[in-house]
Design a protein around this motif. Structure first.
Motif, PDB file in Angstrom:
ATOM      1  N   GLY A 193       0.766  -1.233   0.000  1.00 33.92           N
ATOM      2  CA  GLY A 193       0.000   0.000   0.000  1.00 33.92           C
ATOM      3  C   GLY A 193       0.796   1.282   0.000  1.00 33.92           C
ATOM      4  O   GLY A 193       0.286   2.334  -0.339  1.00 33.92           O
ATOM      5  N   HIS A 194       2.068   1.216   0.454  1.00 32.30           N
ATOM      6  CA  HIS A 194       2.958   2.386   0.458  1.00 32.30           C
ATOM      7  C   HIS A 194       2.361   3.559   1.236  1.00 32.30           C
ATOM      8  O   HIS A 194       2.528   4.714   0.869  1.00 32.30           O
ATOM      9  CB  HIS A 194       3.307   2.828  -0.968  1.00 32.30           C
ATOM     10  CG  HIS A 194       3.956   1.763  -1.785  1.00 32.30           C
ATOM     11  ND1 HIS A 194       4.388   1.958  -3.069  1.00 32.30           N
ATOM     12  CD2 HIS A 194       4.249   0.463  -1.511  1.00 32.30           C
ATOM     13  CE1 HIS A 194       4.918   0.830  -3.541  1.00 32.30           C
ATOM     14  NE2 HIS A 194       4.828  -0.083  -2.605  1.00 32.30           N
ATOM     15  N   ALA A 195       1.680   3.262   2.321  1.00 29.40           N
ATOM     16  CA  ALA A 195       1.134   4.307   3.187  1.00 29.40           C
ATOM     17  C   ALA A 195       2.014   4.435   4.425  1.00 29.40           C
ATOM     18  O   ALA A 195       2.964   3.682   4.621  1.00 29.40           O
ATOM     19  CB  ALA A 195      -0.299   3.969   3.582  1.00 29.40           C
ATOM     20  N   SER A 201       3.713  -1.239   5.903  1.00 33.63           N
ATOM     21  CA  SER A 201       3.801  -0.832   4.493  1.00 33.63           C
ATOM     22  C   SER A 201       5.255  -0.801   4.032  1.00 33.63           C
ATOM     23  O   SER A 201       5.779   0.245   3.645  1.00 33.63           O
ATOM     24  CB  SER A 201       3.135   0.533   4.298  1.00 33.63           C
ATOM     25  OG  SER A 201       1.767   0.458   4.562  1.00 33.63           O
ATOM     26  N   LEU A 219      -6.198   0.512  -5.498  1.00 38.73           N
ATOM     27  CA  LEU A 219      -5.011   0.628  -4.666  1.00 38.73           C
ATOM     28  C   LEU A 219      -4.573   2.082  -4.511  1.00 38.73           C
ATOM     29  O   LEU A 219      -4.102   2.491  -3.438  1.00 38.73           O
ATOM     30  CB  LEU A 219      -3.871  -0.199  -5.276  1.00 38.73           C
ATOM     31  CG  LEU A 219      -2.578  -0.306  -4.478  1.00 38.73           C
ATOM     32  CD1 LEU A 219      -2.803  -1.089  -3.186  1.00 38.73           C
ATOM     33  CD2 LEU A 219      -1.495  -0.986  -5.318  1.00 38.73           C
ATOM     34  N   LYS A 254      -4.801   2.628   0.418  1.00 40.48           N
ATOM     35  CA  LYS A 254      -3.414   2.205   0.636  1.00 40.48           C
ATOM     36  C   LYS A 254      -3.344   1.225   1.808  1.00 40.48           C
ATOM     37  O   LYS A 254      -2.761   1.516   2.856  1.00 40.48           O
ATOM     38  CB  LYS A 254      -2.530   3.425   0.855  1.00 40.48           C
ATOM     39  CG  LYS A 254      -2.542   4.376  -0.353  1.00 40.48           C
ATOM     40  CD  LYS A 254      -1.592   5.523  -0.166  1.00 40.48           C
ATOM     41  CE  LYS A 254      -1.672   6.486  -1.337  1.00 40.48           C
ATOM     42  NZ  LYS A 254      -1.375   5.850  -2.634  1.00 40.48           N
ATOM     43  N   THR A 301      -8.196   4.635   4.874  1.00 42.39           N
ATOM     44  CA  THR A 301      -8.768   5.596   3.942  1.00 42.39           C
ATOM     45  C   THR A 301     -10.198   5.990   4.295  1.00 42.39           C
ATOM     46  O   THR A 301     -10.534   7.167   4.325  1.00 42.39           O
ATOM     47  CB  THR A 301      -8.739   5.025   2.511  1.00 42.39           C
ATOM     48  OG1 THR A 301      -7.390   4.699   2.171  1.00 42.39           O
ATOM     49  CG2 THR A 301      -9.280   6.031   1.508  1.00 42.39           C
TER      50      THR A 301
END
Length: 487
Positions: free
Chosen positions: A65-67, A72, A263, A267, A364
């Motif tokens: 998710g790169h959050a 992540s 996506l 995330k 989110t």
């Protein structure tokens, strides 16, 4: 050997090294020792390299998710498994070296056997979580191999109960150290050519829905089912039951495009895209089911949800409301106790701990209440045994687990199939990580399905529980409606 890859605007240039990690100190091209090829890291490189493989059966991407989330960190991409295991009902189809066999035994035991037959047992890597091994889907209905459940709900989704491949290579992105590594057994050069080859399948058109989303139960039907659950709770049959509704729509086009679009707006740290035959599993899960790192077990159940609010101050008050909710704390604690008991069947005696209880994590569309349970896996127990002992995760059934699952089977009109099962990996080195497959969509012959549920306890209110199911899909269903064929 130097190499350069130019793929979809991303340039990868570097050196192929046959030097293994310092723990192994192996420089040969042994088929039983992992080799690590360092590729230059660029954001988005792993999804660009996976795109041509996304239509290939048994291709899979686990995405973090790169959050700004503690989990992540790693993205893992695989394809071309040496062995595949596909379970439907009481039969598992095993494909190895072009030969197909059918087995009626326990799927978890069969998977453990196949991992052990590989003869690959590398030491854990100091950083990388996955050194090849099993990766795939354990569907919710795989529980029928473990427990005696009624057969009431319609089995109207054609995906298997289990679809797991055993992979001898993986491409792993470390988003913290900004490193991209190809883990392989044998010469990595053919894999580099495979990763940059043009896709074999014909291009698929852009994703679009061809009808509106429809639930498998009306609002009034949900209310009747809610009241039935309250009767079970009052009678002492259960303490908590997770009731879900399913949303379905017809669609055309690329499931991979749908995943990338979802996506970008969700995330989630335990997201995944898996191709099973011609169908796809799209997961945007925020929840870890089980992990094992150097013999240490962790599970992080989610119970307790409130929707995010647009106003920052109101959103902070919403978090505080969830944190102070006696109902949600009670609901969370029931699942913590259930998982402590499940893990305790496998863990070293006296090792089960609860280091975090009722923590609030924000995603989110919703805030979640999350607890953490840890334990130690004995050296003589296999990760497959841990999954079997805990499957399916109690956070999506209720408690007691089997009693709650029997009520679910009576009330939900359709079987859950893969939803609320688990997606993840068991590495050759003994590491394990897998999600609870919530916020997960399944495709089946031109129809896409998405579920949402919530745990119902004695002091739950019907409207609040119904609204919780809608909040959980608020960042999914409208996005696919809006996508509707756009490139």
């Amino acid at each position: 050997m130097r190499f350069m890859i130019i793929f979809k605007g991303i340039v990868l240039e570097g050196v192929i090294s046959t030097m293994c990690c310092p723990l192994l100190r192996v420089e040969s091209m042994s088929q039983n020792s992992p080799h690590f090829t360092a590729l230059p890291y660029q954001p988005g490189a792993i999804t660009a390299l996976f795109a041509p493989l996304s239509a290939a059966p048994w291709s899979a991407l686990l995405h973090s998710g790169h959050a700004c989330h503690q989990d992540s960190r790693f993205d893992i991409m695989v394809a071309d498994p040496r062995v595949t295991l596909t379970t439907r009902g009481n039969v598992t189809e095993l494909c190895r070296d072009g030969q197909t066999s059918l087995f009626a035994g326990d799927p978890f035991e069969l998977l453990q056997q196949q991992l052990e037959l590989s003869g690959i047992t590398p030491a854990p890597h100091g950083v990388l979580p996955f050194l090849g091994g099993a990766l795939g889907l354990f569907g919710y209905d795989l529980a029928r191999r473990l427990e005696t459940l009624p057969w009431v709900a319609s089995a109207d989704v054609g995906l298997p109960d289990m679809a797991v491949g055993i992979y001898h290579w993986a491409l792993i992105a470390d988003n913290q150290l900004q490193e991209l590594t190809l883990v392989s057994y044998g010469d990595p050069a053919p894999l580099l050519r495979r990763l940059t080859a043009a896709p074999i399948s014909q291009p698929i058109g852009p994703f679009r829905l061809t009808c509106d989303w429809r639930s498998n139960m009306s609002r009034s039907e949900y209310g009747r089912k809610f009241r039935r659950i309250q009767q079970h709770l009052d009678a002492g049959d259960c303490y908590q039951v997770c009731l879900a509704q399913r949303f379905s729509a017809l669609y055309q086009g690329s499931e991979w495009q749908a995943f990338l679009h979802l996506l970008a707006h969700n995330k989630a740290p335990f997201s995944a895209f898996i191709r099973i035959g011609n169908e796809a599993v799209i997961s945007l899960s925020p929840e870890r089911f089980l992990s094992i790192k150097t013999g240490q077990i962790e599970t992080r159940p989610i119970k307790g949800t409130l929707p995010r609010l647009a106003d920052p101050l109101a959103d902070e008050r919403q978090k505080a409301t969830l944190a102070q909710s006696a109902k949600d704390r009670a609901e969370n604690l029931m699942i913590v106790d259930l998982l402590r008991n499940d893990i305790g069947r496998i863990a070293a005696p006296g090792s089960v701990r609860v280091p975090a209880l009722f923590a609030i994590e924000s995603f989110t569309a919703v805030h979640h209440m999350v607890s953490t349970i840890t334990a130690t896996l004995p050296a003589d127990r296999h990760p497959c045994e841990l999954i079997r002992a805990c499957f399916p995760g109690g956070s999506i059934t209720g408690a007691p687990k089997v009693s709650a699952m029997k009520v679910i089977e009576q009330l939900e009109p359709s079987r859950r199939n893969a939803w609320c099962g688990s997606i993840g990996y068991i590495s050759f080195c003994g590491a394990l990580d897998c999600n609870i497959a919530i916020r997960t969509l399944l495709t089946d012959q031109g129809t896409i399905h998405c579920w949402a549920g919530g745990g119902i306890v004695a002091d739950s209110t019907e409207q609040a529980e119904y609204q919780e199911t809608l909040a959980k899909v608020a960042s999914i269903l409208p996005l696919l409606t809006q996508l509707n064929g756009q490139p």
